[in-house]
Enzyme design. Structure first.
Site, PDB file in Angstrom:
ATOM      1  CG  ASP A  35      -1.839  -1.242   1.298  1.00 55.17           C
ATOM      2  OD1 ASP A  35      -1.984  -1.833   0.166  1.00 55.17           O
ATOM      3  OD2 ASP A  35      -2.726  -1.093   2.117  1.00 55.17           O
ATOM      4  CB  ALA A  36       3.785   1.949   1.976  1.00 51.64           C
ATOM      5  CB  SER A  84     -37.517  -5.877 -12.862  1.00 50.45           C
ATOM      6  OG  SER A  84     -37.325  -6.578 -11.679  1.00 50.45           O
ATOM      7  CG  LEU A  85     -33.627  -9.844 -13.463  1.00 48.98           C
ATOM      8  CD1 LEU A  85     -32.430 -10.449 -12.712  1.00 48.98           C
ATOM      9  CD2 LEU A  85     -33.212 -10.447 -14.990  1.00 48.98           C
ATOM     10  CD  GLU A 115     -24.523 -13.258 -14.858  1.00 49.13           C
ATOM     11  OE1 GLU A 115     -24.420 -12.132 -14.350  1.00 49.13           O
ATOM     12  OE2 GLU A 115     -24.861 -13.458 -15.951  1.00 49.13           O
ATOM     13  CE  LYS A 117     -32.525 -10.602  -8.276  1.00 52.47           C
ATOM     14  NZ  LYS A 117     -32.256  -9.495  -7.291  1.00 52.47           N
ATOM     15  CG  ASP A 119     -29.911  -7.783  -2.072  1.00 49.65           C
ATOM     16  OD1 ASP A 119     -30.466  -6.969  -2.860  1.00 49.65           O
ATOM     17  OD2 ASP A 119     -30.573  -8.086  -1.065  1.00 49.65           O
ATOM     18  NE  ARG A 138     -34.575  -1.094 -11.851  1.00 51.55           N
ATOM     19  CZ  ARG A 138     -34.962  -2.427 -11.417  1.00 51.55           C
ATOM     20  NH1 ARG A 138     -33.964  -3.265 -11.516  1.00 51.55           N
ATOM     21  NH2 ARG A 138     -35.967  -2.689 -10.671  1.00 51.55           N
ATOM     22  CD  GLU A 180     -27.417  -4.884  -8.320  1.00 55.38           C
ATOM     23  OE1 GLU A 180     -27.799  -4.770  -9.643  1.00 55.38           O
ATOM     24  OE2 GLU A 180     -28.378  -5.126  -7.461  1.00 55.38           O
ATOM     25  CE1 TYR A 230     -17.678  -9.582  -7.891  1.00 56.90           C
ATOM     26  CE2 TYR A 230     -18.520  -7.865  -6.638  1.00 56.90           C
ATOM     27  CZ  TYR A 230     -17.659  -8.987  -6.785  1.00 56.90           C
ATOM     28  OH  TYR A 230     -16.653  -9.526  -5.885  1.00 56.90           O
ATOM     29  CE  LYS A 297     -28.315 -11.976 -16.391  1.00 58.40           C
ATOM     30  NZ  LYS A 297     -27.016 -11.177 -16.060  1.00 58.40           N
ATOM     31  CE  LYS A 321     -35.209 -11.759  -5.717  1.00 62.43           C
ATOM     32  NZ  LYS A 321     -36.153 -10.795  -5.278  1.00 62.43           N
ATOM     33  CB  CYS A 413     -21.825   0.378  33.433  1.00 62.86           C
ATOM     34  SG  CYS A 413     -21.101  -1.157  32.831  1.00 62.86           S
ATOM     35  CB  CYS A 416     -18.154  -1.744  36.081  1.00 64.23           C
ATOM     36  SG  CYS A 416     -18.247  -0.082  35.128  1.00 64.23           S
ATOM     37  CB  CYS A 431     -19.880   1.691  30.461  1.00 60.66           C
ATOM     38  SG  CYS A 431     -18.513   1.527  32.023  1.00 60.66           S
ATOM     39  CB  CYS A 436     -16.097  -1.250  31.884  1.00 66.91           C
ATOM     40  SG  CYS A 436     -17.536  -2.326  31.905  1.00 66.91           S
TER      41      CYS A 436
HETATM   42  P1  AMP Z   1     -35.277  -7.301  -8.486  1.00 74.92           P
HETATM   43  O1  AMP Z   1     -34.649  -6.027  -7.958  1.00 74.92           O
HETATM   44  O2  AMP Z   1     -35.514  -8.189  -7.104  1.00 74.92           O
HETATM   45  O3  AMP Z   1     -36.513  -6.897  -9.451  1.00 74.92           O
HETATM   46  O4  AMP Z   1     -34.110  -7.943  -9.282  1.00 74.92           O
HETATM   47  C1  AMP Z   1     -33.854  -7.382 -10.520  1.00 74.92           C
HETATM   48  C2  AMP Z   1     -32.685  -6.924 -10.495  1.00 74.92           C
HETATM   49  O5  AMP Z   1     -31.730  -7.589  -9.739  1.00 74.92           O
HETATM   50  C3  AMP Z   1     -31.900  -6.221 -11.736  1.00 74.92           C
HETATM   51  O6  AMP Z   1     -32.473  -4.955 -12.098  1.00 74.92           O
HETATM   52  C4  AMP Z   1     -30.421  -5.864 -11.310  1.00 74.92           C
HETATM   53  O7  AMP Z   1     -30.284  -4.625 -10.772  1.00 74.92           O
HETATM   54  C5  AMP Z   1     -30.301  -7.151 -10.246  1.00 74.92           C
HETATM   55  N1  AMP Z   1     -29.097  -8.240 -10.605  1.00 74.92           N
HETATM   56  C6  AMP Z   1     -28.304  -8.632  -9.499  1.00 74.92           C
HETATM   57  N2  AMP Z   1     -27.549  -9.663 -10.172  1.00 74.92           N
HETATM   58  C7  AMP Z   1     -27.963  -9.456 -11.347  1.00 74.92           C
HETATM   59  C8  AMP Z   1     -27.281 -10.583 -12.289  1.00 74.92           C
HETATM   60  N3  AMP Z   1     -26.460 -11.412 -12.275  1.00 74.92           N
HETATM   61  N4  AMP Z   1     -27.896 -10.211 -13.667  1.00 74.92           N
HETATM   62  C9  AMP Z   1     -28.774  -9.510 -13.961  1.00 74.92           C
HETATM   63  N5  AMP Z   1     -29.351  -8.539 -12.992  1.00 74.92           N
HETATM   64  C10 AMP Z   1     -29.082  -8.831 -11.618  1.00 74.92           C
HETATM   65 ZN    ZN Z   2     -18.931  -0.544  32.904  1.00 72.97          ZN
END
Ligand code: AMP
Ligand code: ZN
Length: 673
Positions: A35-36, A84-85, A115, A117, A119, A138, A180, A230, A297, A321, A413, A416, A431, A436
Site C-alpha cells: 500500500d505504501a 427488472s427480472l 450468475e 444475483k 443485492d 436505474r 451492480e 460487478y 440467462k 430467489k 453500567c 461495573c 460506560c 469496565c
Molecule cells: P429485483 O430488483 O429483485 O426485481 O431484481 C432485478 C434486479 O436484480 C436487476 O435490475 C439487477 O439490478 C439485479 N441483478 C443482480 N444480479 C444480477 C445479475 N447477475 N444479472 C442481472 N441482474 C442482476
Molecule cells: Zn462498565
C-alpha cells in the site's frame, strides 16, 4: 510553465502503472506492491499534476475523488430500459420458465448462463472511446440519475477499458456496461462498526448501505464507503448486444477489467441451473458478499432477441430467489450488553425459533434510536431476519403484546456500575470506565494490536483465559505476568509463554504515540496518537491539558479534544495510566534529535523533480539539520530548491527575489554529494 516531454512521459507511466495496480488490488484481489508503494506513486502523480494542471485528465487515477458536493442529480434517459427480472421462488417455477423458453423458441435444449444475483444498486456505465463518461442509476427503468462523480470513486470500475481486450473481442470503443454496485460483507460490517463507534446511523443491510452510498451528494462520502461493482451486461452504443453469447460478453467484461461473477457457469438445461442454485446455496455464507438468489440467462443473444421482453422483465432471464430467512417470534425481554467500545447495546431475548435451519434466541436492537424507530416493547411479536452469519435483526413489530412494557436504558453500567454517558451527537450510550470488565478483553486486544503496543502472541484465546482466570484486569496487569502464571494456561508451552513475556517486556519501550493509541480513547486513532505525542511530548502533559489546549494541536478538533479530556477526567483511567507508568512503560515521545542545527531557522521550499533523491528525502535532510520545509513560497522562505520542470513556485521565487538553488547548490549548502 509548460511541461517537458519527460514530465509528460513520467505522468503517462505513473498513470499506466497505477491503473495496473488498482486492477490487481481492487478487481483481482492480488496486489503486487505494498500500500505504501502505491501511495508513493499516487502522491508523485498528484504532485506532478498539481504543478501541471493542464495535463490533468478525468481518467487519471488521481481523479477518482474530485469535485464538490452537488445540489442534486440530473436525470438521464436510458438507451435501453433497465427493466427488472422475473422471479422464481421454487424449482417448479424454474422448470415452468424453461418450458416457456423452449416453447417460444422451439428449441429442445437451452443453454443458460448462471450468475449470482447481487443485492445492491444497479448502474449503467457509459464508456466513450473506451473511457468512462457517465454513470447512471436505474431510476424508474426509463430514466435514472447521473451519479458519475460517485461512480468514479468505486475502484473496481475501470476509468479506462483495457484496449487490447476491446481489440481482441472486436468491440466498438463506445460501450455500455451494466452491473451492480454492492458492499461486501466486510465493508458493510466495518461501516456499521464505524457508524456505531461514531454514533451514526446503523444500516439494516448491505443493500441499503450500498444504495445510499451511490446516491450521496458528496462523492467523498461515497469514496469512504468502499463499494464494489460487478458487471453483468454489455451493450453497444445503441443498447444492443455486441456479442453473440452472454457468456462471451461476461468473458469480455472480465478481460476489459471488470469484476464479473467468478462462479458463473454455462450449463445445458434447467436441471443444471438447479444444481448450480444448490451448490451456491451451500457456500453462500462463505462468499465475500451477500446474494439473494441466482440469475439464469439464455446464453445465445439471438435467442434472447427472439424471446423479447415484457414491459417489466426480459423473457430470457429469471432470478431464482432463495427462501427468505425470516420468522416471527415473541420478545421475552430486552436487556443491555456492554460492547467493545463500552457502548450499551439493547438485545432482545426471543422465544427460540428456527430461521433458515438455525435456532435463534436473541437479536440485536443496535441502539436506543432503533428501539424507538421499531416501537418494540417487551412482550411484542416481531418479524426477525437472519442474513449471512451476522446476528439476526428485528425488522418490525407484527403484533403488540397484551402486557407489553417498554425497555428503559439503565442509568449505570450493568457490568461495573459506572456512570453511563451519552454525548448529544451520538445515538449510543456508553460506560465511561476504561477498566469496565466487559470492555476488558476488547481493550486488551486493542492494546496489544499491531499498530498499538504490538504485543505479538496476545490473541483472543490467551486474552480470554487471562481475563477469565482473573490474572489480568487491565493492560497494566500484563507487565507483572510471569512464566509461572502463564504456563498453566491452555495452549501455552513454556517457549511460547517466554516469547509472550519478551514481547510484553519490549513493548514498554514503544513510546508515547503508540501508547496513546493503545489506550483506546474514542476518536483517537494512530495518527492522532502521533500528533499528540509530537505536540506534548509526554503523557503527563496530555493528561493535564484542557480541551482548549488540546485543540491547539493541528488537526485536532473539538470533538476529539472533548473525548480526550473526558477520558482523563475519569479516575479509573488516570489510575490505569499511573499503573502503566509504575510498570515501566515509557510515557514520553521519541523525538528525533536533529543531527546538527546548521540550518536552524531556515525554511526551504522544493519545486520540480530532483535527480539524486525524492523531494521527501531532501526534506528529511533539511529537517535533520534543524531546518524546516514549507509547502509554498513566501517572503519568509529562505531557499527555493528548483529541480526539473519546476512549477509556479519557481516564478514566485524569482518575483520575490529569493535565494534559488539547483540540486547541486542544495547539496553543497547542506554538505552532501
Ligand atoms: P429485483 O430488483 O429483485 O426485481 O431484481 C432485478 C434486479 O436484480 C436487476 O435490475 C439487477 O439490478 C439485479 N441483478 C443482480 N444480479 C444480477 C445479475 N447477475 N444479472 C442481472 N441482474 C442482476
Ligand atoms: Zn462498565
Amino acid at each position: 510553465m509548460a511541461a517537458s516531454k519527460s514530465t509528460r512521459k513520467e505522468i503517462e507511466k505513473l498513470r499506466a502503472d497505477l491503473r495496473h495496480h488498482e486492477y490487481r488490488y481492487y478487481v483481482l484481489d492480488e496486489p503486487e506492491i505494498s500500500d505504501a508503494a502505491f501511495d508513493r506513486m499516487m502522491n508523485r502523480l498528484k504532485a506532478l499534476e498539481a504543478e501541471h494542471p493542464e495535463l490533468v485528465t478525468p481518467d487519471s487515477p488521481s481523479q477518482r475523488v474530485g469535485g464538490a458536493p452537488r445540489e442534486g442529480f440530473e436525470t438521464v434517459v436510458h438507451r435501453r430500459p433497465m427493466i427488472s427480472l422475473d422471479n422464481a421462488y421454487s424449482y417448479d417455477d424454474l422448470r415452468e420458465f424453461d418450458r416457456r423458453v423452449r416453447e417460444l423458441t422451439g428449441r429442445e435444449h437451452i443453454e443458460y448462463v448462471t450468475e449470482h444475483k447481487y443485492d445492491g444498486l444497479s448502474l449503467a456505465l457509459i464508456y466513450e472511446g473506451g473511457r468512462l463518461a457517465r454513470g447512471v442509476t436505474r431510476g424508474d427503468g426509463a430514466r435514472g440519475e447521473d451519479v458519475t462523480p460517485n461512480v468514479r470513486t468505486i475502484r473496481s470500475i475501470p476509468l479506462v477499458l483495457d484496449s487490447a481486450a476491446i481489440k481482441k473481442w472486436k468491440l466498438p470503443p463506445d460501450l455500455e456496461v451494466r452491473g451492480e454496485a454492492i458492499m461486501s460483507r466486510r465493508a458493510f460490517e466495518e461501516l456499521n462498526r464505524k457508524q456505531e463507534e461514531q454514533g451514526g446511523k446503523i444500516f439494516a443491510n448491505a443493500r441499503n448501505a450500498a444504495a445510499g452510498a451511490v446516491r450521496m451528494l458528496d462523492p467523498k462520502v461515497t469514496a469512504s464507503r468502499r463499494l464494489d461493482f460487478y458487471a453483468y451486461y454489455l451493450l453497444n452504443a445503441d443498447g444492443r448486444d455486441p456479442l453473440d453469447r452472454h457468456s462471451r460478453a461476461l468473458d469480455a467484461l472480465e478481460a476489459m477489467g471488470f469484476r464479473v461473477c467468478a462462479e458463473r457457469q454455462r450449463v445445458a438445461g434447467i436441471d443444471k441451473v438447479m444444481a448450480f442454485c444448490d451448490a451456491q446455496d451451500a457456500r453462500r455464507e462463505k462468499l465475500p458478499y451477500e446474494i439473494d438468489g441466482i440469475v439464469a440467462k439464455v446464453d445465445e443473444t439471438a435467442l434472447q432477441e427472439e424471446l423479447g421482453a415484457t414491459a417489466k422483465a426480459p423473457r430470457w432471464a429469471i432470478a431464482y430467489k432463495y427462501p427468505a430467512r425470516q420468522e416471527t417470534t415473541v420478545v421475552r425481554d430486552i436487556r443491555v450488553q456492554v460492547g467493545r467500545t463500552g457502548a450499551l447495546t439493547p438485545v432482545a431475548d426471543l422465544e427460540p425459533v428456527k430461521v433458515g435451519g438455525v435456532t435463534v434466541s436473541h437479536s440485536t436492537l443496535h441502539n436506543m434510536d432503533e428501539v424507538e424507530r421499531l416501537g418494540v416493547q417487551i412482550g411484542d411479536t416481531v418479524l426477525i431476519e437472519r442474513a449471512g452469519e451476522v446476528i439476526p435483526h428485528v425488522i418490525s413489530v407484527t403484533k403488540k403484546g397484551a402486557h407489553r412494557r417498554p425497555f428503559v436504558m439503565p442509568e449505570k453500567c450493568p457490568e461495573c456500575g459506572s456512570r453511563i454517558h451519552k454525548s448529544p451527537d451520538e445515538v449510543a450510550y456508553r460506560c465511561v470506565n476504561a477498566a469496565c470488565p466487559a470492555k476488558r478483553k476488547e481493550s486488551l486486544i486493542h492494546f496489544a494490536g499491531r499498530h498499538a503496543m504490538n504485543i505479538d502472541g496476545l490473541g483472543e484465546k490467551i486474552v480470554d483465559q487471562l481475563v477469565d482466570n482473573g490474572l489480568v484486569k487491565d493492560p497494566a496487569d500484563l507487565y507483572p505476568l510471569t512464566l509461572d502464571t502463564l504456563v498453566p494456561l491452555e495452549r501455552m508451552a513454556e517457549k511460547s509463554a517466554q516469547n509472550l513475556l519478551d514481547e510484553i517486556e519490549s513493548s514498554k519501550k514503544n513510546g508515547l504515540a503508540r501508547l496513546i493509541y493503545a489506550l483506546g480513547i474514542r476518536f483517537v486513532g494512530e495518527r492522532t496518537g502521533q500528533l499528540l505525542a509530537e505536540h506534548f511530548g509526554s503523557l503527563r502533559e496530555i493528561e493535564e491539558a484542557n480541551e482548549e489546549k488540546l485543540t491547539e494541536v493541528p488537526e485536532i478538533g473539538p470533538k476529539v479534544a472533548a473525548s480526550i479530556a473526558e477520558f482523563f477526567s475519569e479516575a479509573a483511567n488516570r489510575k490505569l495510566v499511573a499503573k502503566l507508568q509504575k510498570a515501566g512503560v515509557r510515557m514520553t515521545a521519541e523525538r528525533k534529535a536533529p543531527r546538527d542545527s546548521k540550518l536552524a531557522g531556515k525554511t526551504f521550499v522544493f519545486t520540480g523533480g530532483l535527480e539524486h533523491r525524492s523531494r521527501e528525502q531532501a526534506g528529511e535532510i533539511v529537517v535533520s539539520h534543524g531546518g524546516k520545509v514549507g509547502g509554498s513560497v513566501s517572503k519568509k522562505t529562505d531557499y527555493v530548491v528548483v529541480g526539473s520542470d519546476p512549477g509556479s513556485k519557481y516564478d514566485q521565487a524569482k518575483k520575490l527575489g529569493l535565494t534559488i538553488l539547483d540540486e547541486a547548490g542544495f547539496e553543497k549548502l547542506v554538505g552532501i554529494k
